[in-house]
Design a protein around this motif. Sequence first.
Motif, PDB file in Angstrom:
ATOM      1  N   SER A  12       9.548   0.935   3.687  1.00  0.00           N
ATOM      2  CA  SER A  12       9.476  -0.398   4.246  1.00  0.00           C
ATOM      3  C   SER A  12       8.606  -1.433   3.474  1.00  0.00           C
ATOM      4  CB  SER A  12       8.917  -0.282   5.478  1.00  0.00           C
ATOM      5  OG  SER A  12       7.712   0.023   5.794  1.00  0.00           O
ATOM      6  N   PHE A  13       7.529  -1.004   2.699  1.00  0.00           N
ATOM      7  CA  PHE A  13       6.651  -1.710   1.768  1.00  0.00           C
ATOM      8  C   PHE A  13       7.131  -2.179   0.592  1.00  0.00           C
ATOM      9  CE2 PHE A  13       2.878   0.584   3.924  1.00  0.00           C
ATOM     10  CZ  PHE A  13       3.106   0.106   5.054  1.00  0.00           C
ATOM     11  N   ASN A  14       8.486  -1.576   0.120  1.00  0.00           N
ATOM     12  CA  ASN A  14       8.999  -1.894  -1.199  1.00  0.00           C
ATOM     13  C   ASN A  14       9.173  -3.100  -1.629  1.00  0.00           C
ATOM     14  OD1 ASN A  14       8.498   0.803  -2.342  1.00  0.00           O
ATOM     15  ND2 ASN A  14      10.743   1.445  -1.338  1.00  0.00           N
ATOM     16  N   THR A  15       9.291  -4.170  -0.553  1.00  0.00           N
ATOM     17  CA  THR A  15       9.670  -5.440  -0.834  1.00  0.00           C
ATOM     18  C   THR A  15       8.457  -6.414  -0.888  1.00  0.00           C
ATOM     19  OG1 THR A  15       9.864  -6.048   1.594  1.00  0.00           O
ATOM     20  CG2 THR A  15      11.855  -5.262   0.449  1.00  0.00           C
ATOM     21  N   ILE A  16       7.264  -5.707  -0.686  1.00  0.00           N
ATOM     22  CA  ILE A  16       6.082  -6.505  -0.723  1.00  0.00           C
ATOM     23  C   ILE A  16       5.755  -6.445  -2.448  1.00  0.00           C
ATOM     24  CG2 ILE A  16       3.550  -6.622  -0.299  1.00  0.00           C
ATOM     25  CD1 ILE A  16       4.451  -4.876   2.147  1.00  0.00           C
ATOM     26  N   PRO A  17       5.692  -7.646  -2.921  1.00  0.00           N
ATOM     27  CA  PRO A  17       5.379  -7.571  -4.444  1.00  0.00           C
ATOM     28  C   PRO A  17       3.997  -6.863  -4.780  1.00  0.00           C
ATOM     29  CG  PRO A  17       5.994  -9.726  -3.680  1.00  0.00           C
ATOM     30  CD  PRO A  17       5.862  -8.886  -2.574  1.00  0.00           C
ATOM     31  N   PHE A  18       3.924  -6.093  -5.798  1.00  0.00           N
ATOM     32  CA  PHE A  18       2.791  -5.516  -6.281  1.00  0.00           C
ATOM     33  C   PHE A  18       2.027  -4.473  -5.128  1.00  0.00           C
ATOM     34  CE2 PHE A  18       3.584  -9.345  -8.381  1.00  0.00           C
ATOM     35  CZ  PHE A  18       3.824  -8.978  -9.841  1.00  0.00           C
ATOM     36  N   VAL A  19       2.682  -4.080  -4.337  1.00  0.00           N
ATOM     37  CA  VAL A  19       2.264  -3.354  -3.407  1.00  0.00           C
ATOM     38  C   VAL A  19       1.391  -1.971  -3.681  1.00  0.00           C
ATOM     39  CG1 VAL A  19       4.450  -1.780  -2.886  1.00  0.00           C
ATOM     40  CG2 VAL A  19       2.799  -1.977  -1.003  1.00  0.00           C
ATOM     41  N   LYS A  44       3.271  -1.358  11.027  1.00  0.00           N
ATOM     42  CA  LYS A  44       3.284  -2.755  11.228  1.00  0.00           C
ATOM     43  C   LYS A  44       2.285  -3.623  10.874  1.00  0.00           C
ATOM     44  CE  LYS A  44       3.860  -6.300  14.583  1.00  0.00           C
ATOM     45  NZ  LYS A  44       3.946  -6.768  15.989  1.00  0.00           N
ATOM     46  N   LEU A  45       1.097  -2.851  11.062  1.00  0.00           N
ATOM     47  CA  LEU A  45      -0.256  -3.658  10.969  1.00  0.00           C
ATOM     48  C   LEU A  45      -0.686  -3.340   9.158  1.00  0.00           C
ATOM     49  CD1 LEU A  45      -2.141  -2.604  14.137  1.00  0.00           C
ATOM     50  CD2 LEU A  45      -1.302  -5.056  13.402  1.00  0.00           C
ATOM     51  N   GLU A  46      -0.471  -2.421   8.813  1.00  0.00           N
ATOM     52  CA  GLU A  46      -0.615  -1.916   7.408  1.00  0.00           C
ATOM     53  C   GLU A  46       0.586  -3.195   6.558  1.00  0.00           C
ATOM     54  OE1 GLU A  46      -1.160   1.404   4.216  1.00  0.00           O
ATOM     55  OE2 GLU A  46      -0.173   1.888   6.237  1.00  0.00           O
ATOM     56  N   GLN A  47       1.573  -3.098   6.904  1.00  0.00           N
ATOM     57  CA  GLN A  47       2.409  -3.890   6.247  1.00  0.00           C
ATOM     58  C   GLN A  47       1.979  -5.535   6.371  1.00  0.00           C
ATOM     59  OE1 GLN A  47       6.697  -3.410   6.795  1.00  0.00           O
ATOM     60  NE2 GLN A  47       7.066  -5.137   6.065  1.00  0.00           N
ATOM     61  N   LYS A  48       1.513  -5.927   7.527  1.00  0.00           N
ATOM     62  CA  LYS A  48       1.112  -7.294   7.762  1.00  0.00           C
ATOM     63  C   LYS A  48       0.107  -7.382   6.940  1.00  0.00           C
ATOM     64  CE  LYS A  48       0.422 -11.368   9.341  1.00  0.00           C
ATOM     65  NZ  LYS A  48       1.375 -12.357   8.805  1.00  0.00           N
ATOM     66  N   LEU A  49      -0.936  -6.325   6.750  1.00  0.00           N
ATOM     67  CA  LEU A  49      -2.222  -6.663   5.828  1.00  0.00           C
ATOM     68  C   LEU A  49      -1.801  -6.816   4.427  1.00  0.00           C
ATOM     69  CD1 LEU A  49      -5.087  -6.828   4.831  1.00  0.00           C
ATOM     70  CD2 LEU A  49      -5.172  -4.156   5.294  1.00  0.00           C
ATOM     71  N   LEU A  50      -0.680  -5.925   3.841  1.00  0.00           N
ATOM     72  CA  LEU A  50      -0.430  -5.930   2.543  1.00  0.00           C
ATOM     73  C   LEU A  50       0.647  -7.272   2.259  1.00  0.00           C
ATOM     74  CD1 LEU A  50       0.805  -2.018   2.465  1.00  0.00           C
ATOM     75  CD2 LEU A  50      -0.965  -3.254   1.003  1.00  0.00           C
ATOM     76  N   GLU A  51       1.073  -7.820   3.121  1.00  0.00           N
ATOM     77  CA  GLU A  51       1.891  -8.969   2.852  1.00  0.00           C
ATOM     78  C   GLU A  51       0.738 -10.087   2.637  1.00  0.00           C
ATOM     79  OE1 GLU A  51       5.841  -8.354   5.539  1.00  0.00           O
ATOM     80  OE2 GLU A  51       4.294  -9.286   6.212  1.00  0.00           O
TER      81      GLU A  51
END
Length: 514
Positions: A12-19, A44-51
């Motif tokens: 689910s994180f693969n769409t976040i640039p330079f993750v 969900k929270l980790e994805q929000k932080l990475l975004e």
Amino acid sequence: MTVQAPYLVKESFNTIPFVEILLSYSKNGSTISDLGLETLLNNKLEQKLLEELSFVAEVTLQSELDNFTANGNIDFDEFIEKMIVSLPIDYPVLDRILKVKANNFLNHIRNIFIRFIKDAKNIESVFNLSNIKIVDIDVSLGDGHNGEGTSLVFLSDGTKLIYKPRNIGITTSYNSFVDWVNLKLKADLRTFKVLDCKNYGWIEFVNYEEVSSEKELREYYHKAGILLAVTLLLGSKDCHHENIIASGRNPVLIDHETIIQPYFNDKSFRSWDDQFKIPPFSVLESVLIVNQDTGAPLDIVGYGVKGNIEVTELEKKIINPNTLNSKRTTRFATRRIVNKNIPEYSGEYIFANDYKEHFIKGFTSAYDMFLHSKNELRSASSPLELFKNNEVRYVWRPTFVYFRILKYMRAASFMSSYETYNSKLYDLLSKAFKGENRYNFGYILNFETSQMLNGDIPIFNLGSQDAFLSGSGETKLFEYSCLENISYRINLLSENHKKEQLDYISKWLSVEIM
């Protein structure tokens, strides 16, 4: 990839640039997973932080990737490993911002859970709940500061609460003042259940709800007119479209931190009101309505502009993220500017233009009540006494101005040097000050710079009776404190002043975007 091996990238994180580069920041030291949350919420929270980290870093990292490929390199994994090692050295400003944001985000989530557990019994009592726990959090509400911002907390019984990491005494005072207005006008403007915990608090969530009849629409816009008069008397600011919720037959102001404001009248600084020629002590100050004579932007108006539902803008976005073909391109994007701030009936947004007489009648009834209640409003038993000793957030510059500056400052050339970053930031911020007078406001520029160096929107706080900002050495900055500003407005109330406001309202009601 030896450097990156400990960090497995969730699909689910693969769409976040330079993750893959950013995971080294989100997992540096304590992590969200250490809080023992359910897997879905943790992800969900980790994805929000990475975004959020990606938004800050993408311009610099894309620039580095462009240079990498221009030099004939074709191994994206090699680029990732290189940047994980070199980013802190080559881009110390970016490295600091990413570390601060990741640490502050984790502290923010931890505070919500710790404080919820500590306050559980009081929360259940105030909001009439029982046997509840947190099952979800939306941390994307409002402007963040020190990593903490307004958050929406979902509870196990379906209840939603607003968590504010700041003093919310001003909401309690606002509630009491609205109760007084309701009593005087035999109205029922909506107030909020509040649990004030001094340095933070919990507030009832207001749902967006459609109206069910034309009768409710008439009532809605009558109340909207009353609320406009309330903001006029209190000297409110920043009541933009995101701070208004159309909840059935009730227009609701949901952010009260700027519901009272001091009056600034130093012409050596070009304020928002000066820039857009907004008349002082007028209904236009709050941004609930707009007048095209002023030049204020139409896309932020609290009560909206008829027909102005969305805007098309140019935006830059990374395509093909996390590949060697990643590119930052410019494209047209549509942004909705009307949503929860305009009532909906039978599937259509209904603007005030169609209920002019009800809006104007609501405003006039409240204005006349204030006019005839001057003595009571000035007395020792005045409902305005409730605002004494409140902590107030001062809008030195509109938050979107800071946000635009932070977006601009993401360039690699600024992220490589503290000296360069600070110099450019100071240059951009000081343009609002005229000539040599910028030096008189050095403490404000220093505060803004220090906060923005952490990637934050600067927040200025003061007491409702203060005529200075903290850090100014108690040098008088404002012509009137918040309470003095209200007192001055009470004195201004008159038939002529009312006529001027009705003229501004009529001009707003005649604006229509086709």
